[in-house]
Structure formats: structure tokens, C-alpha cells
Design an enzyme around this catalytic site. Structure first.
Site, short mmCIF file in Angstrom:
data_model
loop_
_atom_site.label_atom_id
_atom_site.label_comp_id
_atom_site.label_asym_id
_atom_site.label_seq_id
_atom_site.Cartn_x
_atom_site.Cartn_y
_atom_site.Cartn_z
N CYS A 182 0.81 -1.22 0.00
CA CYS A 182 0.00 0.00 0.00
C CYS A 182 0.84 1.26 0.00
CB CYS A 182 -0.95 0.01 1.21
SG CYS A 182 -2.21 -1.27 1.14
N CYS A 321 12.96 3.66 -5.70
CA CYS A 321 11.53 3.41 -5.89
C CYS A 321 10.80 4.17 -4.79
CB CYS A 321 11.21 1.92 -5.86
SG CYS A 321 11.54 1.13 -4.27
#
Length: 350
Positions: A182, A321
Site C-alpha cells: 500500500c 523506488c
């Protein structure tokens, strides 16, 4: 028993006084006090489940407040299980709540699980899900499993009355880093409430015997269309023969990256300020890169091996990332392929 408190469910023929007493006597362990765990816990406590255990080693962060409805701004940086217990006892002081501010692993899971009738898994990673499954198989306990992804969720009940296990549906974990969590991909808060509430409903059905439990059935829910479907699956008997626990981080390919390959934000900024000759590679998907980035080239993780020609192997290369999980995976992929270079990943993500 305070019959006035539980009157609205006691008058249901499927529950009655007998069912309410079963709820009061039940011992339920909830894994995770996060997006799924918060509604699970609140509805179990409201229903009068008498004995609840909560496992979570995390602290409350401000990003949790969007979906973890047990917490407020005043709870930030406090242990979740401690805060959750206080709020839940204020909701129903008749509930006995045990807290475990620890990470579940093979050396403690059986000792914790053995004290409960069944488990509700609200964890957010595959290593914990397989650990929960195998421990429940060994101890012959059922568990209610739920997961969420962006606008979609799923729920099932495993190992219930000799029914299918988690491994019957998912024999092998996905490749590490291939399914963003998430914090990387995002999730709508209300979805956690919907799926968590469904998990609580399954728990109440297991305890009272009301209705039909989702054993051998996977319920899929799409919040954007408000459509759901149920997929049936069968038990594989060999999956019920587990007798020992394994290293689940290794099983799921979730290996820690050597600290010498990490670079923190401060060091990266100094490299930029010094105009150091290095290459920055963002391994997120293109839509994530377009939404926000810190520069560099965008090579999605899935395309990394096909894009080796784009890597300036003569220079240091920093992979990044959202959180650092996929960039760490990039280093693992290159190492497994025997590709040599001066590789780093941005610790903690962008």
C-alpha cells in the site's frame, strides 16, 4: 452478561442468548492493528467477543490515519497495540485484551497462537501470510484472511473444519517485489474498512455457527464498480501435512540487502551537489514515475533485465523506488544474473 448492550443481536434467532455467550467465551487472535485490523477489532469488541489478542510491532504514523480509524493525531509515534487496547477498552471494558508488540516469526508464532480458538490475519505481506497458514495447519486452527490492493479486496476462511488452506489457493508466493504494498501503490481507506468488516463478520459466523462460512471460497470485491464474485477452490490434502515451520522471508524471496549496497538520502544529495558521475534509475512503473520523481531514468523493475544496455555500468548506479523495496529487489536480480557493477539502492525510497 449485559443483555441490554447486545440486545440487537441477541434478538436475532441465529444468535440468541446462546450465540452471545459463545461470543463472550471466544478467544480470537488478530494479526495486525492496521487498515484491516482496526475495523476487525472494533466490531469484535462491539459484538462482545470476550477475549482478543492483538499482534503488531509497529507504531502509529501520520500516513496511517487515512484508513486506520482507531487512531488520532495524538497517537502518532505510539505503539499501535497499546493505543488500540486503550481505545477498545473504552468502547467495551468487559473485553479481555492481550497485546503482543512483536513481529511474528517461526520461533514465537506457535506459542502465541496456541492460546486462541482461531486467528484473523490482517497482515500486509506474504511472508506473514504463509507463516500464519503453516502455524494454523500445525495447530489445527482456522484463520480468516483478508487483503487489499488499491480499490480491490479479497477475503476467505482457511483451514476451517478440515477445509482448504492458504497454500491450496496460493501454492507459491509471487516474485518478491512484483506486488507493491500500500505504501508503494496506494489504497483507498474505505476499502480497508469494507474488507476488515467482512473479516469480522466471518469471525462472528465461525463463533456462533450462524450462516455459511467462506471456506473453500474466495470473495473478490471491486470498490470502483461495487461488484463482487466468489471463486470456489478445493483442498489439496498434502497442504495439510505441514509439521514444521521454515524461514518465510527466504521462502518469499524477501532477502535483506547488504548494508554496503545502501545509500541514504543525504549521501545521494551530496553526490548530486558534487556533480558526481553516477546514474539514477527509478524502477517504478511509468505512471508512478510521471506522478512524482527525483529525476534519473525510468526503467520498471519487470523490464530491468531487458534494459541492461541502458545501464552505464562503468559508473555507480543508484536504483530508487517509492519505499526502497523494489530498488533492493533490483540489486538482487542483477546479482542472480551475475551482472557486475557498482550498484546501490536508495534506502527508504524517494
Amino acid at each position: 452478561m449485559n443483555t441490554n448492550r447486545y440486545n440487537r443481536q441477541i434478538i436475532l434467532p441465529e444468535i440468541g442468548v446462546e450465540g452471545q455467550q459463545k461470543l463472550i467465551d471466544a478467544r480470537v487472535l488478530v494479526i495486525g492493528a492496521g487498515g484491516l485490523g482496526c475495523p476487525i477489532l472494533q466490531y469484535l469488541v462491539a459484538a462482545g467477543v470476550g477475549n482478543i489478542g492483538i499482534v503488531d510491532a509497529d507504531v502509529v504514523s501520520i500516513s496511517n490515519l487515512q484508513r486506520q480509524i482507531l487512531y488520532t493525531l495524538a497517537d502518532v509515534d505510539k505503539q499501535k497495540v497499546v493505543v488500540a487496547k486503550a481505545h477498545l477498552l473504552a468502547q467495551n471494558p468487559d473485553t479481555n485484551i492481550e497485546i503482543y508488540p512483536v513481529m511474528l516469526h517461526s520461533s514465537n508464532v506457535l506459542d502465541i497462537f496456541q492460546n486462541y480458538d482461531f486467528v484473523i490475519d490482517g497482515s500486509d505481506n506474504f511472508a506473514t501470510r504463509y507463516l500464519v497458514n503453516d502455524a494454523c495447519v500445525i495447530l489445527k486452527k482456522a484463520f480468516v484472511s483478508g487483503s487489499i490492493f488499491k480499490f480491490e479486496g479479497q477475503i476467505s476462511v482457511f483451514n476451517y473444519q478440515n477445509g482448504p488452506t492458504y497454500r491450496c489457493l496460493y501454492p507459491e508466493p509471487p516474485t518478491a517485489g512484483s506486488v507493491p504494498n500500500c505504501s508503494e501503490i496506494g489504497v483507498i481507506g474505505t476499502l480497508a474498512g469494507i474488507i476488515g468488516t467482512m473479516q469480522a463478520a466471518e469471525a462472528i459466523k465461525i463463533i456462533t455457527g450462524a450462516g455459511e462460512v467462506l471456506s473453500g471460497k474466495l470473495l473478490l470485491f471491486d470498490m470502483l464498480t461495487m461488484r463482487s464474485q466468489i471463486i470456489k477452490f478445493k483442498a489439496i490434502e498434502s497442504n495439510k501435512e505441514i509439521t514444521k515451520l521454515i524461514d518465510y522471508q527466504e521462502f518469499c524471496g524477501d532477502f535483506p540487502t547488504d548494508s554496503t549496497q545502501n545509500i541514504n538520502a543525504e549521501t545521494l544529495q551530496s553526490w548530486i551537489d558534487e556533480s558526481r558521475d553516477f546514474q539514477l534509475i527509478d524502477v517504478r512503473n511509468p505512471h508512478e514515475f510521471e506522478r512524482d520523481n527525483i529525476g534519473g531514468d525510468n526503467i520498471p523493475l519487470d523490464d530491468l533485465l531487458e534494459s541492461i544496455a541502458q545501464l552505464a555500468l562503468q559508473n555507480p548506479i543508484v536504483f530508487c523506488c517509492q519505499t526502497g523495496l523494489r530498488s533492493a529487489k533490483a540489486l538482487e536480480i542483477l546479482a542472480k544474473e551475475g551482472i557486475e557493477g557498482n550498484f546501490y539502492h536508495l534506502e527508504g525510497g524517494i
